[in-house]
Write a protein that holds these residues in place. Structure first.
Motif, short mmCIF file in Angstrom:
data_model
loop_
_atom_site.label_atom_id
_atom_site.label_comp_id
_atom_site.label_asym_id
_atom_site.label_seq_id
_atom_site.Cartn_x
_atom_site.Cartn_y
_atom_site.Cartn_z
N ASP A 179 0.87 -1.17 0.00
CA ASP A 179 0.00 0.00 0.00
C ASP A 179 0.91 1.23 0.00
O ASP A 179 1.61 1.48 0.97
CB ASP A 179 -0.86 -0.03 1.27
N TRP A 180 0.90 1.97 -1.10
CA TRP A 180 1.82 3.10 -1.21
C TRP A 180 1.25 4.40 -0.66
O TRP A 180 1.89 5.44 -0.70
CB TRP A 180 2.29 3.29 -2.65
N LEU A 181 0.04 4.34 -0.15
CA LEU A 181 -0.47 5.54 0.53
C LEU A 181 -0.01 5.48 1.97
O LEU A 181 -0.40 4.58 2.71
CB LEU A 181 -2.00 5.56 0.51
N PRO A 182 0.82 6.43 2.39
CA PRO A 182 1.27 6.41 3.78
C PRO A 182 0.08 6.48 4.73
O PRO A 182 -0.91 7.15 4.43
CB PRO A 182 2.11 7.68 3.87
N LEU A 183 0.20 5.76 5.83
CA LEU A 183 -0.88 5.67 6.81
C LEU A 183 -1.44 7.04 7.18
O LEU A 183 -2.64 7.25 7.30
CB LEU A 183 -0.34 4.97 8.06
N GLU A 184 -0.51 7.97 7.33
CA GLU A 184 -0.90 9.32 7.74
C GLU A 184 -1.85 9.96 6.72
O GLU A 184 -2.87 10.54 7.08
CB GLU A 184 0.37 10.17 7.84
N LEU A 185 -1.51 9.81 5.45
CA LEU A 185 -2.36 10.35 4.39
C LEU A 185 -3.71 9.63 4.37
O LEU A 185 -4.76 10.24 4.21
CB LEU A 185 -1.70 10.18 3.03
N ALA A 186 -3.65 8.31 4.52
CA ALA A 186 -4.88 7.52 4.49
C ALA A 186 -5.82 7.95 5.60
O ALA A 186 -7.02 8.12 5.40
CB ALA A 186 -4.54 6.04 4.61
N ARG A 187 -5.25 8.17 6.79
CA ARG A 187 -6.08 8.60 7.92
C ARG A 187 -6.69 9.96 7.64
O ARG A 187 -7.88 10.17 7.80
CB ARG A 187 -5.22 8.73 9.18
N GLU A 188 -5.83 10.87 7.19
CA GLU A 188 -6.26 12.24 6.96
C GLU A 188 -7.44 12.28 5.98
O GLU A 188 -8.37 13.05 6.14
CB GLU A 188 -5.07 13.03 6.39
N HIS A 189 -7.39 11.42 4.96
CA HIS A 189 -8.46 11.44 3.96
C HIS A 189 -9.45 10.30 4.13
O HIS A 189 -10.26 10.03 3.25
CB HIS A 189 -7.84 11.40 2.56
N GLN A 190 -9.38 9.62 5.27
CA GLN A 190 -10.30 8.53 5.59
C GLN A 190 -10.37 7.49 4.50
O GLN A 190 -11.45 7.19 3.96
CB GLN A 190 -11.70 9.10 5.87
N LEU A 191 -9.21 6.95 4.17
CA LEU A 191 -9.16 5.94 3.13
C LEU A 191 -8.82 4.59 3.74
O LEU A 191 -7.90 4.48 4.56
CB LEU A 191 -8.10 6.32 2.10
N ALA A 192 -9.54 3.56 3.32
CA ALA A 192 -9.33 2.21 3.84
C ALA A 192 -8.03 1.63 3.28
O ALA A 192 -7.51 2.12 2.29
CB ALA A 192 -10.51 1.34 3.42
N PRO A 193 -7.52 0.58 3.92
CA PRO A 193 -6.34 -0.09 3.37
C PRO A 193 -6.65 -0.66 1.98
O PRO A 193 -7.77 -1.08 1.71
CB PRO A 193 -6.08 -1.24 4.35
#
Ligand code: ADP
Ligand code: MG
Length: 691
Positions: A179-193
């Protein structure tokens, strides 16, 4: 664990050479490809629906007992099987059936069927359902998950695609598919794994919201669309940067040729043509490569703008290449440019895939020797095509070409060191709010004025039960010396079925309209055959042309003033608008009949209503954006602005601001993630669009 992107599909059970070839045709080479090959839609086979509760248009599993099977004569011979379950009854209708099949469906047989219930001559009917005979001994379970329907090609069944995706899903995990979306970005934009989203989309649970999935607003779809759009932003930024670093020939503003050209033209350019022409002229005079998109509605007169740009390069002694996505279109441009440029003493050369043998060799020689104006198809991209002094590339109908093709042409610039200027023309109306994101790597100009004297096309909605009247209308129009199109739309995502439908419509109309010369054109015909049919239609040797949506782009036959579009509800508004743009090109009042199949949903009705109300492509695009409706958007992907796998620029417009922010953040804080993302998403995204 090995990354799935490194594992070939041949590692899957049941995939040999032949199957691998078929898979390659839909872009599946490795297991990551298989996982990103997402269903187009879903069927609910998780429960058996009582027949009495079925609604028209519903796809469902039903079970019941056969109460009788008869061969019905009607318009076409068919086998009609009555099926009841205590709550109600309906008919199964088979147009193709064997005697054995008829025998097996006798009275008293228990059946489980799957198909779409439609209103028919005998009440609710299911045409050619999938079915199996239930013997009562075994207990056959219904499905545990919603059933995915994948985009496919001939010889590749849904069942096979399901088996393959299942095998890939069994191997899926955060390590096998990073998963190349860093966790921080995923959280910020509410994106699932990533792996969760993919798993969900391949095998949604029975309670998944089908409507949300159908409109593409499910969280799992958002997760993937976000990543894809992000990658697209990143790639455009890279393109821009690499372009800025290059040099192009600075072409002085032309003094002579454009003046003589406009003098001979027979009409004055519109204000918009002049303004856009000036924007381009300035770009061309600069030593950096121009990369400009001209957006203009169908009929706005983009070709004149292209010619003005070409003349600036020609006057400076350079070569110009003009490319169109189909032979039909390219040939049309070839004829136009010959007509315009030869009086100015400028030779026009032609190159297309079908040009073979001596003619081809001589065309290549002329191009290498510096033939000033070259018109053709994507054959111009081939490595053996060498230009002597190429300074400008003009691409018509850009959304059909990939970025890759544009890059390939770039290599063909003067002496191989200079980059040619690029002018890209598209009739796909893009709402202004989206244009910037859609073409972040391009400057845009808008041709927002139609030439004077156009009569807007009058559009009407007609229910398909009134088909005979519409046929009479075609007869009347042709009797007055006009020409007409009859367009058959896409069926079930299958080109094959669509072409068959066009074939049978052609036969039906040939019979009904015995006195008319009727032609047929569809995507399965050879380019030569298509070109022949188009030439006959252009020469008015054919009065009625039955066609699939292959005629969508750019075809110009001003004497045609009537267009019938069957099942317009299957198409996106942008595509309908493109199609309709084939009429209303002459001075006669033109009409477009949208022959729809009821029942139309509320949104469906509103969408077709927009077509009736306006001829303005930008208005249509904006409304389309507001009115995206469940199950109505088939066909929009095909006409998409760019070839996305998951994302849809219009549908996902609300994600764009966040995507732009995320792209900046990624570049600054996680630059190492950029290349893996580009590799994941762009490898196939850069192939040609469908033609
Ligand atoms: P599109 O933008 O769809 O490519 P075309 O360039 O094919 O449009 O132009 C459509 C038609 O309008 C052509 O027949 C063209 O000659 C004509 N045309 C273009 N500009 C003008 C103008 N300024 N005045 C009158 N007719 C024009
Ligand atoms: Mg055009």
């Amino acid at each position: 664990m090995t990354e799935l992107a490194q594992v070939s599909v041949t590692a899957l059970k049941g995939v040999g050479e032949a199957m691998a070839e078929k898979l390659a045709r839909v872009g599946l080479e490795n297991l990551q490809d298989v996982l990103f090959h997402l269903p187009l839609r879903y069927q609910d086979r998780t429960r058996v629906v009582p027949i009495g509760a079925l609604r028209p248009g519903q796809d469902a599993v039903i079970e019941g007992v056969v109460s009788g099977a008869d061969v019905s004569m009607g318009k076409r011979r068919s086998l009609l099987v009555r099926l009841g379950d205590g709550s109600g009854s309906l008919s199964l209708r088979f147009y193709h059936f064997s005697n054995a099949q008829k025998e097996a469906l006798k009275r008293g047989t228990h059946l489980r069927c799957y198909g779409e219930a439609r209103p028919g001559a005998s009440g609710l009917e299911i045409y050619h359902p999938e079915y199996r005979v239930l013997t009562g001994e075994e207990d056959i379970p219904v499905e545990q998950n919603l059933t995915p329907i994948y985009p496919t090609t001939e010889g590749l069944t849904q069942q096979r695609l399901r088996q393959l995706s299942q095998q890939a899903l069994d191997l899926l995990g955060p390590r096998s598919l990073p998963d190349w979306l860093p966790l921080e970005l995923a959280r910020e934009h509410q994106l699932a794994p990533l792996d969760e989203a993919i798993r969900y989309l391949h095998r949604p649970p029975p309670d998944a919201d089908l409507e949300e999935l159908a409109v593409g607003h499910h969280w799992a779809q958002h997760r993937l669309a976000f990543e894809e759009l992000l990658t697209h932003q990143l790639s455009q930024q890279r393109l821009r940067e690499s372009l800025r670093a290059q040099r192009a020939p600075a072409l002085p503003q032309a003094r002579d040729l454009p003046v003589r050209y406009l003098d001979n033209l027979g009409f004055a350019p519109t204000g918009a043509q002049r303004r856009v022409g000036a924007e381009i002229a300035y770009d061309l005079s600069q030593p950096e490569p121009m990369l400009r998109l001209v957006q203009g509605d169908v009929g706005a007169g983009k070709t004149v703008v292209a010619a003005l740009a070409a003349l600036q390069a020609l006057e400076a002694g350079y070569q110009v290449a003009l490319m169109a996505p189909t032979e039909i279109l390219a040939e049309q441009h070839f004829i136009t440019f010959q007509r315009w440029l030869e009086p100015l003493g400028i030779e026009v050369a032609w190159l297309a895939g079908k040009l073979k043998g001596k003619a081809r060799v001589s065309a290549l020689e002329r191009i290498a020797a510096g033939a000033p104006m070259v018109v053709g198809t994507h054959a111009l991209f081939q490595p053996e095509v060498q230009f002597a002094r190429l300074a400008l590339v003009i691409i018509d109908e850009q959304h059909r070409f990939g970025v890759q093709q544009r890059l390939a042409l770039r290599q063909k610039g003067v002496g191989g060191t200079m980059c040619p200027h690029q002018l890209i023309m598209t009739a796909t109306p893009i709402p202004r709010t989206l244009a910037m994101s859609a073409y972040a790597d391009l400057d845009t100009s808008v041709l927002d004025e139609l030439p004077p004297g156009r009569t807007p096309v009058n559009t009407v909605l007609v229910v398909d039960s009134r088909r005979p009247e519409v046929v009479e209308r075609v007869r009347a129009a042709c009797a007055e010396g006009r020409q007409a199109y009859w367009v058959c739309t896409l069926i079930e995502e299958s080109e094959e079925l669509t072409c068959q439908a066009a074939q049978s419509t052609f036969e039906e109309l040939t019979l009904a309209l015995g006195e008319l010369r009727v032609g047929l054109i569809h995507g399965r015909m050879k380019p030569v055959e298509k070109a022949e049919v188009m030439a006959l239609f252009k020469a008015a040797e054919l009065q009625l042309l039955v066609a699939t949506t292959v005629i969508e782009v750019g075809v110009d036959v001003p004497n045609s003033s009537l267009m019938i579009i069957e099942n317009p509800e299957r198409l996106g508004l942008a595509q309908l608008h493109q199609l309709r743009g084939r009429v209303g090109r002459g001075s006669a009042a033109s009409h477009c009949v949208l022959l729809y199949h009821p029942p139309l949903s509320q949104i469906g009705r509103e969408r077709l209503g927009i077509m009736r109300e306006t001829n303005d492509g930008f208005v249509i695009a904006e409304k389309d954006l507001q009115l995206r409706g469940p199950g109505e958007m088939l066909g929009t992907r095909q006409t998409g602005l760019l070839q996305f796998k998951v994302a849809d620029l219009m549908r996902d417009a609300d994600l764009l601001p966040a995507v732009r922010d995320a792209a900046q953040e990624l570049i600054q804080r996680w630059p190492g993630h950029v290349t893996p993302l580009l590799e994941r998403w762009l490898r196939h995204g850069q192939q040609y669009g469908q033609v």
